[in-house]
Structure formats: C-alpha cells, structure tokens
Design a protein around this motif. Structure first.
Motif, PDB file in Angstrom:
ATOM      1  N   GLN A 305      -5.013  -1.459   3.365  1.00 29.63           N
ATOM      2  CA  GLN A 305      -5.057  -0.089   3.697  1.00 29.63           C
ATOM      3  C   GLN A 305      -4.773   0.914   2.581  1.00 29.63           C
ATOM      4  N   ALA A 323      -7.015   4.677   6.132  1.00 25.47           N
ATOM      5  CA  ALA A 323      -8.319   3.699   6.592  1.00 25.47           C
ATOM      6  C   ALA A 323      -7.996   2.449   5.972  1.00 25.47           C
ATOM      7  N   TYR A 344      -9.030   3.222  10.869  1.00 26.72           N
ATOM      8  CA  TYR A 344      -8.912   4.599  10.325  1.00 26.72           C
ATOM      9  C   TYR A 344      -7.863   5.380  11.373  1.00 26.72           C
TER      10      TYR A 344
END
Length: 381
Positions: A305, A323, A344
C-alpha cells in the motif's frame, strides 16, 4: 482487530475552532501515571495514558462497548536519544457476551539498547468464514465462533548499527471453544484445527527501525523479518513454519506542511502441517483497508500500500489518500499480476497530541465490491 464498523467516540473534533476546549477535552481523556515524579524531576519523561470510549455494531456481535487507549512512556534515565515506547490497549464487550482485548506493544529500553515488541490478544469474537482460497464467493458466508489467547513477546538487542536489532522470542496461539454451523461449509470441509488448535513456537527476528516517531513516522525505514518453527514437542497440536516480513519507508515530501508519503510491503508464508488459525487472513484496518479481515484465506499472502498524508499548517487537521493491492496464495509462486485485488480510499486526521504527533484517524476504504469504515488512534502503518 475490531470490526470495520468500529466507532471511536472521540467527539473533540467538533470543537476544532476552540483550541482551549480541545486541550481541555484531551486532558479529560489523558492520565499521567508519573505526574508527581515528573514535576519533581524535569529529566523524567511525563508518561501518558490516553483513553476514550469505544462503541461498535455488527450483526454477529450486536452493540459492543469498551475503551481504546495508548500508553506512552520512557524508562527512567532515557533522554531524547530514546524514542517513546508505545503500548496500545483495546478492550470491548458486546451485548452477545463476546469480548476482545488486544495490545500490540513496542518498548525501547534506555538508550535503545533493547527493543521489546509483540502482541497480546484474548478474545471470543466471531469471524465470518467464506472457505479457503483466493476466489471464495460471498454466498458462502457463515459465522465461526471461537476463543483465542495469543501471546508473542520478542526481545531484540541492538547490534552493529544504531537502528539494527537482532533477537528472538516465542509465540503461543491457542484456539478453543469453537462453534460452527451444523452442515455448514466448515463442517463439510473440516480444515485442520477447525475444532481448536495450539501453536507453540520459537522465533528469530531482525529489525531495522530508523523512524523518528513510532506513532506517526515523518521519515525513515522500518524493516522487520521473523521466522518461527512450531513443534508438537512444545505442547502444540501442529508442526509447521511461519515466516513474515514487513517493509515500510516514509518520505518527507513537504517541509513546510510536513506532508508524508508512506509505502509498505508485507508478506506472510506458512508451510507443513498448518492449523486454520495460522493461515493468512486478507484484509484489516491496517492493510488492504476496505476488505473485511479474513475475507480471503490461504497459506501465503503478499500485500502493498501507499498513502499520502497531508498536514494543514497551523491546524490539528489532516487528510490522507491511499491505495494498495494484494492477494492470498496456496503457494506464493502462483503470483499473477492480473489476479491482484485492489483497494483504495481516503481519510481524515485529527491531531490529539501535538507533542507525540498522535492522530485520531477516520478512513473509508474500498475493495472489489466492498467497503469499510475505520476510526481509531494512530496511523494504519
């Protein structure tokens, strides 16, 4: 971890324009265990125990009430060269007579000669089960109830470098009092350990941690690797290996507003005779936000991430966008870019403690056909 619907009742954000009101409310929720000693000796760190009510709701738990807290401290004799130790505590009790107690701690001894970290979990919280695999359907959902006690202390000694720590520890994970749906998917598949298991193992660990702040890093690296071997001879029900890594880096992209770009890559891999409780559970309030924890379950998991953290000058408020992507695998060698599951989302931040840079976070995460809310203390990673 608590369910995605968890609501932390920090209502102080509604008073953001009244700085003194905010300080007063913050002080109401803050306790200072060594206040008198710190007033007598200015070299002592003023310990803080920040707590607030917690409430959540989910169909499988009904309403849940409890407290979320952070205990921040330093040992006597520690100065600026020693980072603040962090011991979070979450306690909840539901109207269905379920409970959840968790602490994931990171403690620095004087001058950071040692780091003591680990996890403590005691719960009889239900889990939703969809089967094992990366493509299980939503229609397979059923409830799986159990009790769990997990204790994992790791002791690491600083060696060779200012931020390098090497050591090991033990991990004990006991699952008992399991309850499953008659003629349900678990009853049909009967995965190893569905009716209870005990994992007992020894771990080796390596940690490189150059973050300037543990609760809300502004810069630096965090790299952790652990490998554990679990044996029946130690009282366990299964013999297996568990390997984990967690890599994070924080970029200070705006000195004026202290904006941060944070990235993370994690992996978890198990082999041999694995009980169900030791499989990788995809989704949580920390990684792959938007997916319910355990929505997908398999032996291996990879996830990554990236998060941009915007801080507004002269304000307690901030905002983030994030995201990520990841998946679970029977074998990580089955990795395919086209199979990765995306997530996200965005969130708001409110700085509860300016000295420790401690935020309250509210995130709204989206996955493939799913979404979840998260509200808690401190950053996701």
């Amino acid at each position: 971890m608590p369910k995605a619907c968890c609501i932390l009742l920090f209502f102080i954000t509604s008073f953001s324009a009244q700085s003194q009101v905010v300080e007063d409310i913050k002080e109401f929720f803050t306790f200072y265990p060594n206040k008198k000693a710190a007033e007598r000796d200015s070299t002592l760190y003023k310990q803080k125990f920040i707590a607030a009510p917690v409430m959540s709701y989910a169909p499988e738990t009904n309403f849940a009430f409890g407290t979320g807290a952070k205990y921040l401290f330093k040992f006597n004799g520690s100065g600026e060269e020693t980072r603040t130790s962090n011991m979070p505590i979450t306690l909840q009790y539901t109207l269905n007579s379920q409970f959840f107690l968790y602490s994931g701690f990171e403690i620095f001894t004087n001058q950071e000669e040692w780091v003591i970290e680990g996890n403590l979990l005691f719960q009889n919280y239900p889990r939703l089960y969809y089967g094992i695999g990366k493509d299980t359907p939503d229609s397979a959902e059923e409830q799986y109830d159990y009790n769990q006690f997990l204790f994992e202390p790791i002791f690491l000694k600083r060696m060779f470098h200012r931020f390098l720590f090497i050591g090991g520890g033990v991990r004990y994970n006991h699952i008992y009092n399991t309850q499953i749906e008659e003629d349900g998917l678990i009853a049909q598949n009967r995965p190893d350990g569905f009716d209870g298991s005990t994992s007992v193992g020894a771990e080796v660990a390596v940690l490189f941690d150059s973050r300037s702040n543990i609760l809300n890093a502004q810069d630096g690296w965090y790299l952790e690797f652990t490998h554990g071997k679990y044996f029946k001879a130690l009282g366990g029900t299964n013999k297996f290996n568990l390997t984990r890594f967690d890599i994070r880096h924080y970029f200070d992209v705006s000195e004026k507003n202290e904006d941060i770009l944070a990235v993370q890559l994690i992996g978890r891999f198990t082999r041999e005779d694995i009980p169900f409780s030791e499989y990788a559970f995809f989704g949580s309030s920390e990684i792959m936000r938007g997916y319910q924890e355990g929505r997908f379950v398999e032996r291996d998991m990879l996830a990554t991430q990236v998060e941009y953290r915007k801080n507004f000058a002269d304000s307690r408020f901030g905002a983030v966008v994030f995201a990520g992507t990841g998946d679970v695998y029977r074998n990580v060698s089955d990795f395919r870019f086209g199979d990765l599951k995306p997530n996200y989302g965005a969130g708001l931040r409110f700085k509860l403690d300016k000295t420790e840079n401690l935020n309250i976070r509210f995130d709204w995460g989206f996955g493939r056909g799913t979404n979840s809310f998260y509200l808690s203390i401190a950053e996701a990673f």
